[in-house]
Write an enzyme that holds these catalytic residues in place. Structure first.
Site, mmCIF file in Angstrom:
data_model
loop_
_atom_site.group_PDB
_atom_site.id
_atom_site.type_symbol
_atom_site.label_atom_id
_atom_site.label_comp_id
_atom_site.label_asym_id
_atom_site.label_seq_id
_atom_site.Cartn_x
_atom_site.Cartn_y
_atom_site.Cartn_z
ATOM 1 N N LYS A 110 37.292 -40.999 83.608
ATOM 2 C CA LYS A 110 38.334 -41.704 84.353
ATOM 3 C C LYS A 110 39.603 -40.878 84.203
ATOM 4 O O LYS A 110 40.299 -40.965 83.206
ATOM 5 C CB LYS A 110 38.544 -43.113 83.768
ATOM 6 N N CYS B 100 51.429 -32.811 74.307
ATOM 7 C CA CYS B 100 51.354 -33.691 73.135
ATOM 8 C C CYS B 100 51.701 -32.941 71.847
ATOM 9 O O CYS B 100 52.221 -33.516 70.908
ATOM 10 C CB CYS B 100 49.981 -34.329 73.034
ATOM 11 N N GLU C 233 43.127 -39.087 70.730
ATOM 12 C CA GLU C 233 44.124 -38.024 70.539
ATOM 13 C C GLU C 233 45.392 -38.532 71.198
ATOM 14 O O GLU C 233 45.461 -38.660 72.418
ATOM 15 C CB GLU C 233 43.637 -36.722 71.161
#
Ligand code: NAI
Ligand code: MG
Length: 492
Positions: free
Chosen positions: A185, A293, A260
């Site tokens: 997704k 990130c 994560e």
């Protein structure tokens, strides 16, 4: 509320199916969502908006395909995955163009770094499963322990928009190599590369139902997928609040999760650091317009070198060329979406209101308009202020100073995150000692972004649950089994 007008759209000359890819077929939905380009806000097309219905269809298809895919074994699966990696390589230019249109990251880095890496993600894990994934047998009072990594079932992969296909294949590669079937997704702001990738899996001969793509919003189809009782794994990359929602759904079925999540990583510059190297590494933290990130967004510098560091930093950072990510010269592009742009601007505006000293940027780039936000530096913000403790995920760095290594360590560890850290020092022994004390999944010493697929990757504290990479990926996606064989009872 409408069906997508078209089943295929053309983006930079490539036909993209706007429907889901389920059980090897294109499946449409009753409703659509709009996908735009962050480069200029242009309309790219309407994309099918999945619901519970499509989640159920995808899980059923993936479940049906699982036994045969599992039975193929690492070698049978590996051959198909190596073919898929080749197809990615043959389509690097197309994938790079698509991804840049959809998420606004630099075309040159998609071409030269990211898309080759996508192919490598698939090839590496296929080869690892074939050649490396083994544990020596060992004996217990004459009994033999045989360790194996068995396929586990349907893996649901939920991915973000900042590096769409790169982060997706970091999960798809090991999940498929481990013998799981997959439902991806992708993020609703970046649906295109996943749809094109689905075509490549078909071309590679990956059997129907082994790899599926469901498009749509996280709260709708994403939530339906992660709550499904028939799935075996959830791997998610994204924000902490969403992770909490997913964890609650997973709890009902005790579905194992790998998370994560974000970070607020420190970039620690000790007073014995090579100053030019430190500046270079710090300025790199604006890459991908800060939508990374791993970014070391808290630059912590020893007070004795802070002034000269800040001078050099500003000098270098002011030269950053911001613009259209398709231009070869551009170093920083736009933010992904108006919603995200407003979020980033909100952080900076609140910092200003609370009296923070913004010495660079701090505002949208008025020359470019749209979603372009200037590289921003906040000088000496309060240690407990929002701009220091929260993940901004934009081109916004904070510079703080410390007096001792102990203070640097305490500041480095002062947020709820622990994804990564950068440490710059001229002294190996000292660097070793400080690195040991910093809580993070990855620490780069005098470097940044060196990533080996054999290495574990993940976050400590609120930055994640679990590690992926090398064997760690298989420990997650597979069911690790010990078969204990007795020396007794054999008839032949
Ligand atoms: P998000 O965490 O909400 O979205 C990531 C993915 O999760 C998307 O595919 C989304 O559709 C899906 N999702 C959302 N809600 C879901 C649910 N209830 N069930 C299943 N799937 C769901 O991140 P968002 O809103 O795009 O960004 C918000 C912030 O998150 C950013 O500003 C940044 O701070 C952080 N972030 C961190 C990333 C990372 O690499 N660790 C990547 C993207 C965002
Ligand atoms: Mg888009």
């Amino acid at each position: 509320m409408r069906k997508p007008a078209l089943n295929t759209i053309e983006v930079v000359g490539t036909k993209i199916d706007t429907r889901h890819y389920i059980g090897g077929q294109r499946v449409e939905s009753a409703e659509a969502f709009t996908n735009t380009s962050p480069i200029d806000g242009s309309f790219l097309g309407d994309i099918c908006r999945g619901t519970q219905l499509e989640a159920d269809l995808a899980v059923a298809a993936a479940k049906k395909a699982f036994p045969a895919w599992a039975a193929l074994g690492p070698k049978g699966r590996g051959e198909l995955l190596l073919r898929l990696a080749e197809l990615v390589e043959e389509n690097i230019e197309t994938l790079a163009q698509l991804e840049t249109m959809d998420n606004g990251s630099l075309l040159r880095s998609h071409r030269r770094g990211v898309m080759p890496r996508v192919a490598m993600n698939i090839r590496f894990f296929a080869e690892w499963a074939m050649n490396e994934l083994q544990h020596p047998d060992f004996e217990t009072r004459g009994h033999t322990n045989k360790i194996s990594w068995d396929p586990s079932g349907v893996a649901v992969l939920i991915t973000p928009w900042n590096a769409p296909l790169m982060l997706a294949t970091w999960k798809i590669g090991p999940a498929l190599a481990a013998g799981d079937t997959v439902i991806l997704k992708p993020a609703e702001w970046t649906p295109l590369s996943a749809s094109f990738f689905a075509d490549l899996t078909k071309q590679a001969g990956i059997p129907d139902g082994v790899f599926n793509v469901v498009q749509g919003f996280g709260k709708e189809v994403g939530a339906a997928l992660v709550a499904h009782p028939d799935i075996a794994r959830i791997s998610f990359t994204g924000s902490v609040p969403t992770a909490k929602v997913i964890a609650r759904s997973a709890a009902d079925n005790l579905t194992p999760v790998s998370f994560e999540l974000g970070g607020k990583s420190p970039c620690v510059v000790l007073e014995d650091a090579d100053l030019d190297l430190a500046v270079e590494l710090a300025v790199e933290q604006y890459d991908n317009a800060g939508q990374v990130c791993l970014s070391g967004t808290r630059i912590l510098v020893h007070e004795s070198i802070a002034d000269s560091f800040a001078e050099k930093f500003k000098e270098k950072a002011l030269q950053i060329i911001q613009g259209d990510p398709r231009d070869e010269a551009t170093q920083i592009g736009p933010q992904i979406h108006q919603v995200h742009f407003d979020r980033v601007k909100g952080f900076v505006d609140r910092a200003k209101e609370s009296g923070a000293n913004i010495v660079m940027g701090g505002e949208p780039n008025s020359d470019l308009g749209g979603l372009y936000f200037r590289p921003t530096l906040v000088m000496n913000p309060d240690a407990d202020s929002e701009i220091v403790t929260s993940e901004v995920f934009g081109p916004v760095l904070c510079l703080q100073t410390f007096k001792t290594d102990e203070e640097a360590i305490a500041m480095a560890n002062s947020t709820e995150f622990g994804l990564a850290a950068i440490l710059v020092s001229g002294n190996r022994e000292r660097a070793d000692r400080v690195a040991k004390e910093i809580v993070a999944g990855t620490i780069w010493v005098n470097c940044f972004f060196v990533r080996d697929l054999r290495a574990p990757f993940g976050g400590s504290k609120k930055s994640g649950i679990g590690r992926e990479g090398g064997n760690w990926s298989f420990d997650f996606y597979a069911d690790v089994k010990n078969t204990v064989v007795s020396p007794n009872g054999w008839k032949e």
